[in-house]
Design an enzyme around this catalytic site. Sequence first.
Site, PDB file in Angstrom:
ATOM      1  N   TYR A 154       6.848  15.130  -6.906  1.00 43.96           N
ATOM      2  CA  TYR A 154       6.610  13.953  -7.335  1.00 43.96           C
ATOM      3  C   TYR A 154       6.180  13.751  -8.991  1.00 43.96           C
ATOM      4  CZ  TYR A 154       4.157   9.233  -6.972  1.00 43.96           C
ATOM      5  OH  TYR A 154       3.803   8.076  -7.008  1.00 43.96           O
ATOM      6  N   LYS A 158       8.047  11.485 -11.708  1.00 39.83           N
ATOM      7  CA  LYS A 158       7.788  10.373 -12.429  1.00 39.83           C
ATOM      8  C   LYS A 158       7.456  10.848 -13.837  1.00 39.83           C
ATOM      9  CE  LYS A 158       6.898   7.651  -8.967  1.00 39.83           C
ATOM     10  NZ  LYS A 158       7.709   6.284  -8.787  1.00 39.83           N
TER      11      LYS A 158
HETATM   12  P1  NAP Z   1       4.897   2.568  -0.145  1.00 47.06           P
HETATM   13  O1  NAP Z   1       3.690   1.312   0.409  1.00 47.06           O
HETATM   14  O2  NAP Z   1       5.216   3.815   0.614  1.00 47.06           O
HETATM   15  O3  NAP Z   1       6.063   1.220  -0.497  1.00 47.06           O
HETATM   16  C1  NAP Z   1       7.347   1.828  -1.008  1.00 47.06           C
HETATM   17  C2  NAP Z   1       8.501   1.145  -0.779  1.00 47.06           C
HETATM   18  O4  NAP Z   1       9.666   1.939  -1.283  1.00 47.06           O
HETATM   19  C3  NAP Z   1       8.877   0.699   0.694  1.00 47.06           C
HETATM   20  O5  NAP Z   1       8.931  -0.552   0.794  1.00 47.06           O
HETATM   21  C4  NAP Z   1       9.905   1.685   1.296  1.00 47.06           C
HETATM   22  O6  NAP Z   1      10.800   1.234   2.221  1.00 47.06           O
HETATM   23  C5  NAP Z   1      10.593   1.669  -0.335  1.00 47.06           C
HETATM   24  N1  NAP Z   1      11.387   2.806  -0.329  1.00 47.06           N
HETATM   25  C6  NAP Z   1      11.488   3.868  -0.173  1.00 47.06           C
HETATM   26  N2  NAP Z   1      12.541   4.817  -0.300  1.00 47.06           N
HETATM   27  C7  NAP Z   1      13.531   3.891  -0.607  1.00 47.06           C
HETATM   28  C8  NAP Z   1      15.173   3.748  -0.844  1.00 47.06           C
HETATM   29  N3  NAP Z   1      15.556   5.088  -0.971  1.00 47.06           N
HETATM   30  N4  NAP Z   1      15.665   2.772  -1.169  1.00 47.06           N
HETATM   31  C9  NAP Z   1      15.060   1.379  -1.092  1.00 47.06           C
HETATM   32  N5  NAP Z   1      13.576   1.328  -0.842  1.00 47.06           N
HETATM   33  C10 NAP Z   1      12.935   2.484  -0.527  1.00 47.06           C
HETATM   34  O7  NAP Z   1       4.599   2.882  -1.610  1.00 47.06           O
HETATM   35  P2  NAP Z   1       3.355   2.366  -2.753  1.00 47.06           P
HETATM   36  O8  NAP Z   1       2.342   3.261  -2.664  1.00 47.06           O
HETATM   37  O9  NAP Z   1       3.479   0.778  -2.704  1.00 47.06           O
HETATM   38  O10 NAP Z   1       4.088   2.584  -4.284  1.00 47.06           O
HETATM   39  C11 NAP Z   1       5.428   2.020  -4.764  1.00 47.06           C
HETATM   40  C12 NAP Z   1       5.404   2.712  -6.130  1.00 47.06           C
HETATM   41  O11 NAP Z   1       4.441   2.807  -6.953  1.00 47.06           O
HETATM   42  C13 NAP Z   1       6.172   3.901  -5.897  1.00 47.06           C
HETATM   43  O12 NAP Z   1       7.202   4.019  -6.723  1.00 47.06           O
HETATM   44  C14 NAP Z   1       5.102   5.042  -6.155  1.00 47.06           C
HETATM   45  O13 NAP Z   1       5.499   6.286  -6.542  1.00 47.06           O
HETATM   46  C15 NAP Z   1       4.246   4.315  -7.306  1.00 47.06           C
HETATM   47  N6  NAP Z   1       2.655   4.832  -7.372  1.00 47.06           N
HETATM   48  C16 NAP Z   1       1.885   4.672  -6.129  1.00 47.06           C
HETATM   49  C17 NAP Z   1       0.614   4.971  -6.374  1.00 47.06           C
HETATM   50  C18 NAP Z   1      -0.323   4.945  -5.173  1.00 47.06           C
HETATM   51  O14 NAP Z   1      -1.440   5.261  -5.365  1.00 47.06           O
HETATM   52  N7  NAP Z   1       0.173   4.117  -4.024  1.00 47.06           N
HETATM   53  C19 NAP Z   1       0.210   5.653  -7.667  1.00 47.06           C
HETATM   54  C20 NAP Z   1       1.319   5.799  -8.488  1.00 47.06           C
HETATM   55  C21 NAP Z   1       2.543   5.296  -8.507  1.00 47.06           C
HETATM   56  P3  NAP Z   1      10.518   1.685   3.630  1.00 47.06           P
HETATM   57  O15 NAP Z   1       9.189   0.926   3.928  1.00 47.06           O
HETATM   58  O16 NAP Z   1      11.564   0.851   4.508  1.00 47.06           O
HETATM   59  O17 NAP Z   1      10.582   2.914   3.746  1.00 47.06           O
END
Ligand code: NAP
Length: 245
Positions: A154, A158
């Site tokens: 991951y 990133k």
């Molecule tokens: P999340 O709740 O798991 O949501 C991720 C979304 O991406 C879901 O709607 C998922 O769809 C969709 N997705 C995954 N694979 C996909 C694909 N191949 N094609 C199209 N859509 C896809 O994650 P989040 O925590 O909100 O994270 C959002 C972003 O922020 C990510 O890039 C993550 O790496 C980044 N981020 C998050 C954090 C954190 O602490 N949460 C920190 C740093 C960065 P499904 O639900 O249909 O699978």
Amino acid sequence: MSEKKVAVVTGGSRGIGKEVALKFAREGFDVVIIDLFEDEEAKATVEELKAAGSKSKIYLGDISKEDQVDGVVEAILKDYGTIHVLVNNAGITKDNLLLRQTASDITAVITVNLIGTMLMTKACLRTFMRQKYGRIVNISSVVGIIGNKGQANYSASKAGVIGFTKTVAQEYGKKNITCNAVAPGFIETRMTEAMTDEAKAAIAGNISLGRYGTPKEVANLVYFLASDQSEYITGEVIRIDGGLA
Ligand code: NAP
């Protein structure tokens, strides 16, 4: 066709992407989300976006598959006429210590998080160039800057997003296309709930503000980077991590 500016948010049905989509809708955009499935949560998000005044739709597609990306972007252009903002938010984790990560865990995470971001950007660039306007905001992560035990795949994906962001900013800046990244720390979503205890423990003790961030806080920063308030910012990576890094 849309009379408003159009924002596309990948993975916009839940978590950070949902709050980003709602922020743009409340600021007067028509917001399109791209996701893998149209489940109840995704349907509810589209209804919330419509209630906020946005002509919104969900398009189903896997951002890591070029034919699906091209097909979805073509369909959006047909329905909305153009795209002004692309938020590359969709991402996945498959955490484990590197010795326990399989080649498929590594490939899956890099393919969605990095290659998916590249393919989506590529698919929107011609439209941005033609209209001499485009705002790209990529969701990286603070672990792409500082690393994190249990997240080798991951954090590499990133970090790749950061290099990609800076290159796109250089290649297309003269066409009035900006490309920036935000690097969230520990944000309250399904993704952080799913992290291993080891990965959580490695981060949690080090947050200066003493709490996780919220998706809304990330959405405000993403919106700023797509708004006229930030038009002279490009190739930048802004951490939003409560002081973690
Ligand atoms: P999340 O709740 O798991 O949501 C991720 C979304 O991406 C879901 O709607 C998922 O769809 C969709 N997705 C995954 N694979 C996909 C694909 N191949 N094609 C199209 N859509 C896809 O994650 P989040 O925590 O909100 O994270 C959002 C972003 O922020 C990510 O890039 C993550 O790496 C980044 N981020 C998050 C954090 C954190 O602490 N949460 C920190 C740093 C960065 P499904 O639900 O249909 O699978």
